[in-house]
Scaffold this motif. Structure first.
Motif, PDB file in Angstrom:
ATOM      1  N   LEU A 186       0.728  -1.307   0.058  1.00  0.00           N
ATOM      2  CA  LEU A 186      -0.063  -0.044   0.014  1.00  0.00           C
ATOM      3  C   LEU A 186       0.889   1.258   0.135  1.00  0.00           C
ATOM      4  O   LEU A 186       0.584   2.245  -0.997  1.00  0.00           O
ATOM      5  CB  LEU A 186      -0.889  -0.073   1.299  1.00  0.00           C
ATOM      6  N   PHE A 187       1.957   1.495   0.997  1.00  0.00           N
ATOM      7  CA  PHE A 187       2.702   2.514   0.773  1.00  0.00           C
ATOM      8  C   PHE A 187       3.664   2.529  -0.405  1.00  0.00           C
ATOM      9  O   PHE A 187       3.634   3.757  -0.927  1.00  0.00           O
ATOM     10  CB  PHE A 187       3.696   2.345   2.058  1.00  0.00           C
ATOM     11  N   LEU A 188       3.928   1.718  -0.957  1.00  0.00           N
ATOM     12  CA  LEU A 188       4.527   1.743  -2.249  1.00  0.00           C
ATOM     13  C   LEU A 188       3.813   2.145  -3.510  1.00  0.00           C
ATOM     14  O   LEU A 188       4.250   2.835  -4.134  1.00  0.00           O
ATOM     15  CB  LEU A 188       5.193   0.121  -2.433  1.00  0.00           C
ATOM     16  N   SER A 189       2.304   1.667  -3.183  1.00  0.00           N
ATOM     17  CA  SER A 189       1.652   2.112  -4.338  1.00  0.00           C
ATOM     18  C   SER A 189       1.392   3.668  -4.129  1.00  0.00           C
ATOM     19  O   SER A 189       1.318   4.339  -5.138  1.00  0.00           O
ATOM     20  CB  SER A 189       0.198   1.436  -4.294  1.00  0.00           C
ATOM     21  N   VAL A 190       1.336   3.985  -2.982  1.00  0.00           N
ATOM     22  CA  VAL A 190       0.944   5.645  -2.735  1.00  0.00           C
ATOM     23  C   VAL A 190       2.290   6.229  -3.290  1.00  0.00           C
ATOM     24  O   VAL A 190       2.200   7.301  -3.930  1.00  0.00           O
ATOM     25  CB  VAL A 190       0.803   5.800  -1.292  1.00  0.00           C
TER      26      VAL A 190
ATOM     27  N   SER B 123      15.113  13.086  -6.248  1.00  0.00           N
ATOM     28  CA  SER B 123      14.325  12.784  -5.029  1.00  0.00           C
ATOM     29  C   SER B 123      13.184  11.697  -5.308  1.00  0.00           C
ATOM     30  O   SER B 123      13.063  11.026  -4.697  1.00  0.00           O
ATOM     31  CB  SER B 123      13.744  14.138  -4.436  1.00  0.00           C
ATOM     32  N   ALA B 124      12.522  11.941  -6.348  1.00  0.00           N
ATOM     33  CA  ALA B 124      11.253  10.896  -6.654  1.00  0.00           C
ATOM     34  C   ALA B 124      11.840   9.601  -6.998  1.00  0.00           C
ATOM     35  O   ALA B 124      11.420   8.397  -6.748  1.00  0.00           O
ATOM     36  CB  ALA B 124      10.513  11.576  -7.966  1.00  0.00           C
ATOM     37  N   THR B 125      13.041   9.517  -7.781  1.00  0.00           N
ATOM     38  CA  THR B 125      13.850   8.165  -8.007  1.00  0.00           C
ATOM     39  C   THR B 125      14.099   7.504  -6.650  1.00  0.00           C
ATOM     40  O   THR B 125      14.286   6.527  -6.413  1.00  0.00           O
ATOM     41  CB  THR B 125      14.950   8.453  -8.860  1.00  0.00           C
ATOM     42  N   ALA B 126      14.811   8.206  -5.839  1.00  0.00           N
ATOM     43  CA  ALA B 126      15.296   7.785  -4.397  1.00  0.00           C
ATOM     44  C   ALA B 126      14.113   7.318  -3.626  1.00  0.00           C
ATOM     45  O   ALA B 126      14.109   6.371  -2.991  1.00  0.00           O
ATOM     46  CB  ALA B 126      15.946   8.867  -3.755  1.00  0.00           C
ATOM     47  N   LEU B 127      12.789   8.122  -3.756  1.00  0.00           N
ATOM     48  CA  LEU B 127      11.792   7.802  -2.953  1.00  0.00           C
ATOM     49  C   LEU B 127      11.366   6.268  -3.527  1.00  0.00           C
ATOM     50  O   LEU B 127      11.041   5.353  -2.668  1.00  0.00           O
ATOM     51  CB  LEU B 127      10.594   8.651  -3.100  1.00  0.00           C
ATOM     52  N   LEU B 128      11.232   5.931  -4.747  1.00  0.00           N
ATOM     53  CA  LEU B 128      10.675   4.845  -5.453  1.00  0.00           C
ATOM     54  C   LEU B 128      11.516   3.766  -5.168  1.00  0.00           C
ATOM     55  O   LEU B 128      11.191   2.516  -4.699  1.00  0.00           O
ATOM     56  CB  LEU B 128      10.572   5.055  -7.082  1.00  0.00           C
ATOM     57  N   PHE B 129      12.992   3.802  -5.111  1.00  0.00           N
ATOM     58  CA  PHE B 129      13.740   2.821  -4.890  1.00  0.00           C
ATOM     59  C   PHE B 129      13.837   2.466  -3.132  1.00  0.00           C
ATOM     60  O   PHE B 129      13.855   1.187  -2.873  1.00  0.00           O
ATOM     61  CB  PHE B 129      15.229   3.137  -5.274  1.00  0.00           C
TER      62      PHE B 129
END
Length: 110
Positions: A9-13, A36-42
């Protein structure tokens, strides 16, 4: 199942809102937003497995198997982080350092 489900769920958000979350903290700097968006996804790719790891370690502790719980905790907190710092940047030069950030925090970061 709950830890894995909440991890997904957190990954999807984050999957859908990573850039918005980064923009909330960083403002409108586009180069920094993308990074930063890339870092958050990883980082959030690891949340389902991190939850499972914690549940299994706590299970072994609860059923009086401290050796197994200790091995799992040490592997999560030190062994996998050390191997990740050494191997992932060498194997994946572009995004390897972000994959290291998926590992649980055991070493201080700057």
């Amino acid at each position: 199942m709950t830890s894995i489900g909440s991890g997904f769920l957190f990954l999807s958000v984050i999957w859908f809102t990573a850039e918005d979350v980064a923009r909330f903290y960083l403002g409108a700097d586009s180069e920094l937003l993308e990074l930063s968006a890339t870092a958050l996804l990883f980082f959030f790719y690891a949340t389902p497995l991190m939850g499972l790891n914690l549940v299994v370690a706590n299970l072994f502790q609860a059923i009086a198997k401290p050796n197994q719980a200790t091995v799992i905790s040490l592997a999560r907190g030190f062994v996998f982080v050390a191997l990740g710092v050494i191997l992932l940047p060498a194997l994946f030069p572009t995004n390897g350092i972000w994959q290291v950030s998926c590992l649980p925090r055991a070493l201080p970061r700057r």
